[in-house]
Design a protein around this motif. Structure first.
Motif, PDB file in Angstrom:
ATOM      1  N   ARG A 102       0.828  -1.200   0.000  1.00 43.27           N
ATOM      2  CA  ARG A 102       0.000   0.000   0.000  1.00 43.27           C
ATOM      3  C   ARG A 102       0.869   1.260   0.000  1.00 43.27           C
ATOM      4  NH1 ARG A 102      -3.695   2.570   4.808  1.00 43.27           N
ATOM      5  NH2 ARG A 102      -4.768   4.128   3.519  1.00 43.27           N
ATOM      6  N   ALA A 103       1.919   1.260   0.823  1.00 43.91           N
ATOM      7  CA  ALA A 103       2.806   2.424   0.915  1.00 43.91           C
ATOM      8  C   ALA A 103       3.471   2.707  -0.427  1.00 43.91           C
ATOM      9  CB  ALA A 103       3.862   2.191   1.992  1.00 43.91           C
ATOM     10  N   ILE A 104       3.928   1.658  -1.111  1.00 46.62           N
ATOM     11  CA  ILE A 104       4.564   1.829  -2.422  1.00 46.62           C
ATOM     12  C   ILE A 104       3.564   2.396  -3.433  1.00 46.62           C
ATOM     13  CG2 ILE A 104       5.575   0.600  -4.381  1.00 46.62           C
ATOM     14  CD1 ILE A 104       6.864  -1.308  -2.372  1.00 46.62           C
ATOM     15  N   GLY A 105       2.342   1.878  -3.398  1.00 52.06           N
ATOM     16  CA  GLY A 105       1.307   2.366  -4.306  1.00 52.06           C
ATOM     17  C   GLY A 105       1.003   3.838  -4.080  1.00 52.06           C
ATOM     18  N   LEU A 106       0.928   4.235  -2.798  1.00 54.84           N
ATOM     19  CA  LEU A 106       0.667   5.635  -2.467  1.00 54.84           C
ATOM     20  C   LEU A 106       1.842   6.513  -2.898  1.00 54.84           C
ATOM     21  CD1 LEU A 106      -0.817   5.084   1.111  1.00 54.84           C
ATOM     22  CD2 LEU A 106      -2.063   5.996  -0.873  1.00 54.84           C
ATOM     23  N   PHE A 107       3.062   6.039  -2.666  1.00 51.87           N
ATOM     24  CA  PHE A 107       4.267   6.773  -3.049  1.00 51.87           C
ATOM     25  C   PHE A 107       4.289   7.004  -4.562  1.00 51.87           C
ATOM     26  CE2 PHE A 107       8.709   7.266  -4.198  1.00 51.87           C
ATOM     27  CZ  PHE A 107       9.226   8.072  -3.186  1.00 51.87           C
ATOM     28  N   GLN A 108       3.992   5.968  -5.315  1.00 53.65           N
ATOM     29  CA  GLN A 108       3.984   6.072  -6.773  1.00 53.65           C
ATOM     30  C   GLN A 108       2.884   7.018  -7.255  1.00 53.65           C
ATOM     31  OE1 GLN A 108       3.605   1.903  -7.760  1.00 53.65           O
ATOM     32  NE2 GLN A 108       5.838   1.628  -7.958  1.00 53.65           N
ATOM     33  N   LYS A 109       1.745   6.975  -6.593  1.00 51.87           N
ATOM     34  CA  LYS A 109       0.649   7.878  -6.960  1.00 51.87           C
ATOM     35  C   LYS A 109       1.051   9.328  -6.707  1.00 51.87           C
ATOM     36  CE  LYS A 109      -4.231   8.878  -5.988  1.00 51.87           C
ATOM     37  NZ  LYS A 109      -5.432   8.479  -5.202  1.00 51.87           N
ATOM     38  N   GLY A 110       1.694   9.570  -5.553  1.00 48.94           N
ATOM     39  CA  GLY A 110       2.133  10.923  -5.227  1.00 48.94           C
ATOM     40  C   GLY A 110       3.212  11.418  -6.166  1.00 48.94           C
ATOM     41  N   ALA A 111       3.991  10.501  -6.736  1.00 52.50           N
ATOM     42  CA  ALA A 111       5.070  10.877  -7.646  1.00 52.50           C
ATOM     43  C   ALA A 111       4.600  11.055  -9.081  1.00 52.50           C
ATOM     44  CB  ALA A 111       6.178   9.821  -7.600  1.00 52.50           C
ATOM     45  N   SER A 112       3.347  10.745  -9.350  1.00 56.44           N
ATOM     46  CA  SER A 112       2.832  10.854 -10.714  1.00 56.44           C
ATOM     47  C   SER A 112       2.671  12.317 -11.123  1.00 56.44           C
ATOM     48  CB  SER A 112       1.488  10.131 -10.836  1.00 56.44           C
ATOM     49  OG  SER A 112       0.513  10.752 -10.012  1.00 56.44           O
ATOM     50  N   VAL A 113       2.719  12.557 -12.414  1.00 62.24           N
ATOM     51  CA  VAL A 113       2.651  13.923 -12.947  1.00 62.24           C
ATOM     52  C   VAL A 113       1.337  14.600 -12.606  1.00 62.24           C
ATOM     53  CG1 VAL A 113       2.695  15.303 -15.054  1.00 62.24           C
ATOM     54  CG2 VAL A 113       4.204  13.316 -14.841  1.00 62.24           C
ATOM     55  N   GLU A 114       0.260  13.854 -12.599  1.00 66.24           N
ATOM     56  CA  GLU A 114      -1.053  14.448 -12.393  1.00 66.24           C
ATOM     57  C   GLU A 114      -1.412  14.682 -10.926  1.00 66.24           C
ATOM     58  OE1 GLU A 114      -1.584   9.956 -12.810  1.00 66.24           O
ATOM     59  OE2 GLU A 114      -0.465  11.561 -13.791  1.00 66.24           O
ATOM     60  N   PHE A 115      -0.568  14.223  -9.998  1.00 71.31           N
ATOM     61  CA  PHE A 115      -0.899  14.371  -8.577  1.00 71.31           C
ATOM     62  C   PHE A 115      -0.802  15.814  -8.113  1.00 71.31           C
ATOM     63  CE2 PHE A 115       0.341  14.587  -4.077  1.00 71.31           C
ATOM     64  CZ  PHE A 115      -0.731  13.917  -3.494  1.00 71.31           C
ATOM     65  N   GLU A 116      -1.809  16.246  -7.360  1.00 65.49           N
ATOM     66  CA  GLU A 116      -1.820  17.568  -6.731  1.00 65.49           C
ATOM     67  C   GLU A 116      -1.993  17.360  -5.228  1.00 65.49           C
ATOM     68  OE1 GLU A 116      -1.264  20.358  -8.205  1.00 65.49           O
ATOM     69  OE2 GLU A 116      -1.371  19.709 -10.294  1.00 65.49           O
ATOM     70  N   PRO A 117      -1.179  17.997  -4.396  1.00 62.06           N
ATOM     71  CA  PRO A 117      -1.231  17.740  -2.953  1.00 62.06           C
ATOM     72  C   PRO A 117      -2.423  18.352  -2.230  1.00 62.06           C
ATOM     73  CG  PRO A 117       0.349  19.468  -3.423  1.00 62.06           C
ATOM     74  CD  PRO A 117      -0.087  18.929  -4.756  1.00 62.06           C
ATOM     75  N   GLU A 118      -3.050  19.360  -2.824  1.00 57.18           N
ATOM     76  CA  GLU A 118      -4.122  20.071  -2.116  1.00 57.18           C
ATOM     77  C   GLU A 118      -5.274  19.173  -1.647  1.00 57.18           C
ATOM     78  OE1 GLU A 118      -1.712  23.168  -3.948  1.00 57.18           O
ATOM     79  OE2 GLU A 118      -2.529  21.264  -4.670  1.00 57.18           O
ATOM     80  N   PRO A 119      -5.850  18.330  -2.501  1.00 64.72           N
ATOM     81  CA  PRO A 119      -6.947  17.470  -2.026  1.00 64.72           C
ATOM     82  C   PRO A 119      -6.526  16.516  -0.919  1.00 64.72           C
ATOM     83  CG  PRO A 119      -6.929  17.575  -4.421  1.00 64.72           C
ATOM     84  CD  PRO A 119      -5.641  18.190  -3.955  1.00 64.72           C
TER      85      PRO A 119
END
Length: 262
Positions: free
Chosen positions: A96-113
């Motif tokens: 789960r942690a790896i999946g979240l890390f990869q999602k956060g590292a994706s180009v489309e990720f925005e931290p605000e939500p």
């Protein structure tokens, strides 16, 4: 929940008569409401929600910060793997942690939500937000330096968490100085570490008096106390990281004490 209304009403009646009764009931109602909200917030179910949100938000934002400079370095990968190992994650948690890390590292990720959701669940507890921010700073320091893009990413997150630029700057200075004292009781202290580093690690300057120095040290140790962090909603596995920070703070304080002859 009516104890506040009962006590407030009695005190108001005895001191101001019928008008005091009304005032006392109103004040007691506010007390009961606040107490009830506090009890709900500290319930096991709510703490479990906070822990889950803390875990999710930490690894999402870790990926975002790691990718801030355009690439995830080998040191950042190694640091993240070390964090997994130190936390003792199960296979499922690690996945789960790896999946979240990869999602956060994706180009489309925005931290605000992600941060907004965390703030709602945690009610923006300042210490919880600060602990989260220090975890992210620790990742950024994996290569012992923070570049401008990482600083910008951290500032974006810090603002969302309620910290201004000067506060983040102090946190960065403290974290970088604490990194010099990595290792239990300073055993892993880097060569060239100065007394000034020790003061900075404690968030004070060299002209601080002994009383203020002890107060700053005790405050930092209290903020990183395992029981306190767990009660606030930091996952038990992640508290291990705060324990390591406590060791760095302890080592810095011992260096200052020795220099001052305390």
């Amino acid at each position: 929940m009516f104890y506040g209304k009962l006590i407030g009403g009695i005190i108001g009646l005895l001191t101001l008569g019928p008008l005091g009764l009304i005032i006392g009931l109103f004040v007691g109602h506010l007390f009961d409401k606040g107490l009830w909200q506090t009890m709900k917030f500290a319930s096991p179910q709510n703490i479990a929600r906070i822990k889950d949100s803390f875990f999710e938000t930490t690894f999402l934002l870790s990926g975002f910060v790691a990718k801030a400079d355009g690439r995830i370095s080998e040191l950042e990968i190694a640091h993240t793997e070390a964090v997994f190992k130190q936390m003792g994650l199960s296979a499922e948690q690690r996945k789960r942690a790896i999946g979240l890390f990869q999602k956060g590292a994706s180009v489309e990720f925005e931290p605000e939500p992600a941060v907004a959701s965390f703030m709602v669940v945690s009610r923006g507890q300042r210490q919880l937000c600060q602990t989260l921010l220090f975890f992210l700073i620790s990742l950024a320091l994996a290569d012992h330096e923070i570049d401008q893009t990482e600083t910008a990413a951290l500032q974006r997150i810090a603002t969302l968490l309620g910290f201004n630029p000067s506060q983040l700057e102090q946190f960065l200075r403290m974290a970088q100085a604490q990194d010099h004292f990595h290792g239990s009781a300073g055993a892993g202290r880097q060569s060239g570490t100065s007394l000034e580093d020790a003061y900075t690690a404690l968030g004070v300057t060299s002209d601080v008096d002994d009383k203020a120095l002890k107060r700053a040290y005790r405050k930092l140790m209290s903020e990183n106390h395992p029981d306190k962090l767990i009660a606030q909603g930091v996952p038990e596995d992640m508290v291990k990281l705060a324990t390591e920070r406590s060791q760095e703070i302890q080592a810095a304080y011992e260096m200052v004490k020795k220099a001052r002859g305390l």
